[in-house]
Structure formats: C-alpha cells, structure tokens
Design a protein around this motif. Sequence first.
Motif, PDB file in Angstrom:
ATOM      1  N   GLU A 301      10.999   0.086   5.083  1.00 48.84           N
ATOM      2  CA  GLU A 301       9.716   0.767   5.171  1.00 48.84           C
ATOM      3  C   GLU A 301       9.877   2.286   5.125  1.00 48.84           C
ATOM      4  OE1 GLU A 301       6.825  -0.747   5.095  1.00 48.84           O
ATOM      5  OE2 GLU A 301       7.835  -2.701   4.999  1.00 48.84           O
ATOM      6  N   VAL A 302       8.948   2.947   4.440  1.00 50.53           N
ATOM      7  CA  VAL A 302       8.995   4.402   4.310  1.00 50.53           C
ATOM      8  C   VAL A 302       8.913   5.066   5.686  1.00 50.53           C
ATOM      9  CG1 VAL A 302       7.803   6.422   3.392  1.00 50.53           C
ATOM     10  CG2 VAL A 302       8.016   4.355   1.987  1.00 50.53           C
ATOM     11  N   LEU A 305      12.216   5.155   7.211  1.00 53.84           N
ATOM     12  CA  LEU A 305      13.090   6.163   6.589  1.00 53.84           C
ATOM     13  C   LEU A 305      12.816   7.529   7.195  1.00 53.84           C
ATOM     14  CD1 LEU A 305      13.127   5.344   2.749  1.00 53.84           C
ATOM     15  CD2 LEU A 305      15.078   5.327   4.309  1.00 53.84           C
ATOM     16  N   ARG A 306      11.548   7.818   7.409  1.00 57.97           N
ATOM     17  CA  ARG A 306      11.190   9.111   8.010  1.00 57.97           C
ATOM     18  C   ARG A 306      11.808   9.263   9.395  1.00 57.97           C
ATOM     19  NH1 ARG A 306       7.352  11.899   5.333  1.00 57.97           N
ATOM     20  NH2 ARG A 306       6.035  10.790   3.833  1.00 57.97           N
ATOM     21  N   LYS A 307      11.841   8.165  10.136  1.00 58.12           N
ATOM     22  CA  LYS A 307      12.368   8.219  11.499  1.00 58.12           C
ATOM     23  C   LYS A 307      13.843   8.616  11.526  1.00 58.12           C
ATOM     24  CE  LYS A 307       9.200   4.799  13.479  1.00 58.12           C
ATOM     25  NZ  LYS A 307       9.087   3.434  14.075  1.00 58.12           N
ATOM     26  N   VAL A 340      11.528  17.065   6.348  1.00 55.00           N
ATOM     27  CA  VAL A 340      11.834  15.643   6.172  1.00 55.00           C
ATOM     28  C   VAL A 340      11.419  15.180   4.776  1.00 55.00           C
ATOM     29  CG1 VAL A 340      11.294  13.296   6.952  1.00 55.00           C
ATOM     30  CG2 VAL A 340      11.685  15.113   8.629  1.00 55.00           C
ATOM     31  N   ASP A 341      10.221  15.586   4.345  1.00 58.21           N
ATOM     32  CA  ASP A 341       9.742  15.215   3.008  1.00 58.21           C
ATOM     33  C   ASP A 341      10.656  15.751   1.914  1.00 58.21           C
ATOM     34  OD1 ASP A 341       7.597  13.771   3.944  1.00 58.21           O
ATOM     35  OD2 ASP A 341       6.168  15.420   3.776  1.00 58.21           O
ATOM     36  N   LEU A 372       8.661   7.859  -3.496  1.00 61.83           N
ATOM     37  CA  LEU A 372       8.039   9.038  -4.096  1.00 61.83           C
ATOM     38  C   LEU A 372       6.517   8.933  -4.070  1.00 61.83           C
ATOM     39  CD1 LEU A 372      10.440   9.644  -7.120  1.00 61.83           C
ATOM     40  CD2 LEU A 372      10.257  10.992  -5.027  1.00 61.83           C
ATOM     41  N   GLU A 373       6.003   7.715  -4.148  1.00 53.28           N
ATOM     42  CA  GLU A 373       4.551   7.519  -4.078  1.00 53.28           C
ATOM     43  C   GLU A 373       4.006   7.773  -2.678  1.00 53.28           C
ATOM     44  OE1 GLU A 373       4.202   3.517  -5.447  1.00 53.28           O
ATOM     45  OE2 GLU A 373       3.912   4.099  -7.544  1.00 53.28           O
ATOM     46  N   ASN A 374       4.891   7.817  -1.687  1.00 47.70           N
ATOM     47  CA  ASN A 374       4.466   8.011  -0.304  1.00 47.70           C
ATOM     48  C   ASN A 374       4.827   9.391   0.245  1.00 47.70           C
ATOM     49  OD1 ASN A 374       3.414   5.320   1.130  1.00 47.70           O
ATOM     50  ND2 ASN A 374       4.859   4.778  -0.477  1.00 47.70           N
TER      51      ASN A 374
END
Length: 428
Positions: A301-302, A305-307, A340-341, A372-374
């Motif tokens: 899950e995106v 990944l951010r976490k 992060v992005d 990339l879409e998120n």
Amino acid sequence: MVFTEDFLHYVWKFRLFDRLDLRTTEGEELEIFSAGQHNTHAGPDFQNARIRIGDTTWAGNAELHLSSSDWHRHGHTGDGAYDSVILHVVYTDDQPVTLANGRRLPTLELKNRISADLYQRYHNLVFGNQSVIPCEASIGRVDPLTMQNWLTRVLVERLEKRAEAVDAALTLNRGDWEETFYQYLAANFGFKTNALPFELLAKSLPQNFLAKHKNNPLQIEALIFGQAGFLDGEPVDEYPRSLKKEYDYLRKKLKINPIENHLWKFLRMRPQNFPTVRLAQFAALVVQSSHLFSKILEVKEVKDLRKLFSGIEVHPYWETHYRFDKESLPAAKHFGQASVDTVLLNTVALFLFSYGKHMQQQYYISRALKLLENIPAENNHVTQEFTTLGVNIFTAFESQALLELKNNYCAYKKCLHCGVGIKILKPV
C-alpha cells in the motif's frame, strides 16, 4: 514551405492521401492492403507491407523518399537489405529505379495526392512561431483518452531510460540492490544542487560500514558528517565536538577518507535545504532503517510506503542550527511530507519499475505507476507551461510524463512521432 521525409512517412503510415484509382508510375493498378510496420532502425522504412500490383499480390517492404533519385543518393543501390522492397513511395518521381536483378522497382508518386489543408496544418505545427510547444494552440482541446494513453507511453519511456542507468549502477555494485538503492536515495537527499556530493558520500561510505554501528546513532552521524567533510576543523559546540571525536576514531579504524567539502553548495538555498540539514535527515533515516529496499518490495500500500519515510526526527542540535557552531532561531527540521513525496517520486518509484524490468515482473512495474498516481504533481516551469495551455495536471504520473514530452518531443518538434501531434493533424 518545407516538405520533410518525416511528413511523407506520416502520410503513408496513416494512408492520408487520395487512394482513388491508385496506379504505379508505369500505369499499373495498385491496391494497398497494409502500409507495414514503421521501422526506425537500419533497413527499409516500412516492413511487412502488403499490396497488389495488377493481378499479383506482394508482401515485403516499402521504402520512402522525397525524390526517387534519393534511392541512389542514399546508397541503396546494390545493398542487399533493400532487395525485398516491393514498392518505392515518393513525393516526386524524377528517376526510375532498377534493382540488382534488373527488375524495375514499382513506384507510387504522392505529389498530387496529399491535400493542401493537411500539409498546411503540418507546416503550421512544425514550423510555426510558437513560444512554448508546437501544438500550444491545440493541445488543450485534445480528448482526455488520447492524452492519457500518450502520457502513459511517454512516462514508461522516461522510466525505461532511467532504469538503464539503474542497471548500470547495479552492475558496478555486483548486483546488490540494497547498495544501489542506498546510493540513489542519498543522491535524492541532495536535490539537484547537492546530488553529486551526496552520491560520492554514499559511495565512500558503503552500507555495510554503517550497519556495524546501527545501534549507536552518534557514530552513524559522525560517519556521515565526517565523510561529508564537515568535521575537518575544530568545532566549538559540544555536539560537533563529539561527532569529530567519534569520526577521528572510526576513520582510522575503517581506513576511509572524506570527500572534498567544497563540493557542497549553500548559495541561494533556503536554510531548511542546507546540505547540513539534509545530512542530518539522511543520518536519521539510516539509523531507523535497515534493508530498506527489501521492505519497499514487500509493502503493497502507498500509505505504508509513506510510513517508511515519515516521522524522521533529526538530532535536537539541528532544531536551533543550520550549520555547525552557528545558532539560529528554533525551527523544525523533520523530514516533511514534501520531502517524502520527493523520495517516493525520484527513488522508490524508479526502483520499483527498474526491479520489475530487471526481474521481468509486471507486478512491480504496475506498483511503480500506481505510486506515481498517488503522489501530487510537481510544480515547476514545465508543468506551469502546460497548465496555462489547458492541460490538467494532478499527479506525478502526469507531471513526469509531461516533462518527458516537453524535453524529448516538443523541444525537437517530433510532432509526427507524438500521439498528441498525430491526433491534432489527423483529418476530422
């Protein structure tokens, strides 16, 4: 006005010429079943064409020239690669062409079969005086499906080119994905301005050196700041003095030498992006992460990944400093959402795509595109230009694709190789 061979290729490929009562220049009836596949490599221009001349159906290649005499000027005479040509398509037939076996090469002349309107639109598009991109007056009216399909294609082209560089780095690192990812991640922390010194730092300080000191954050920070060349002098504050003490010991033990400190750039940078602050954030990430690339491959899950990159807290010293021994007003130096992005866009998505290509697993390629879409679209002069032209840009998927479109199609006026340009030129 200028007529190019590229335009002739475009007209033939999409059969945008008058096909009523087609005949060769020798008067034989001609029917075109297939124009063939456009060949962008050496050899005839279109392969596997199918035509009928008189009562005979032919399968083979088609060669295109502005003038039939170009056959000789381009050195095709006697070249065996062109023996399979079944039709010579030219704008002007100014000289008959005979093959090595003595056969007259059938020729189709298009000079009087291309509409003036089509040519005028092509000329205005490619040779006009546009200020941003060739199709700036029309791109905002291109239907969403055409835009989406073409942006997907150019985004994949962009990622494939960047994946080739990842493969080259992977070879130098003897197939070690973790080490290669670590080097790219470090370069990403430097943005464009300090990407090189960050990359040199990572190469001078392999992950296995850092892994031995994972449980000692001070030593990790000492190795990173020391190898970056920021501990060569005699610090005043207690924190950098502690770092220097640790680094001097580890430097002798590991037999390592720092990179040149003058490589780091501070000029015209916001203090929050000073290399010292970015090094502190990078050190904090190294401390809290191990086998990071393996984790990225496992996380689906995106949001998860951010976490992996969120909540990175630097040493408290940096809350009141941007450089060693120079106190500043208190300011948070944590690794924010925008940072992060940036990491997800420039490193994580790239490596998911590269790994998928290398291992021939579509699953990881799809994950890269979904990521990339998120991610929100980048805000730069290229995306701003497209926005003013009426192009909707919401995600990094679109902004990355438009960067590729602008830099490798629009900048070279490759409109006849662009899905958007072809759509604009096509007769309604």
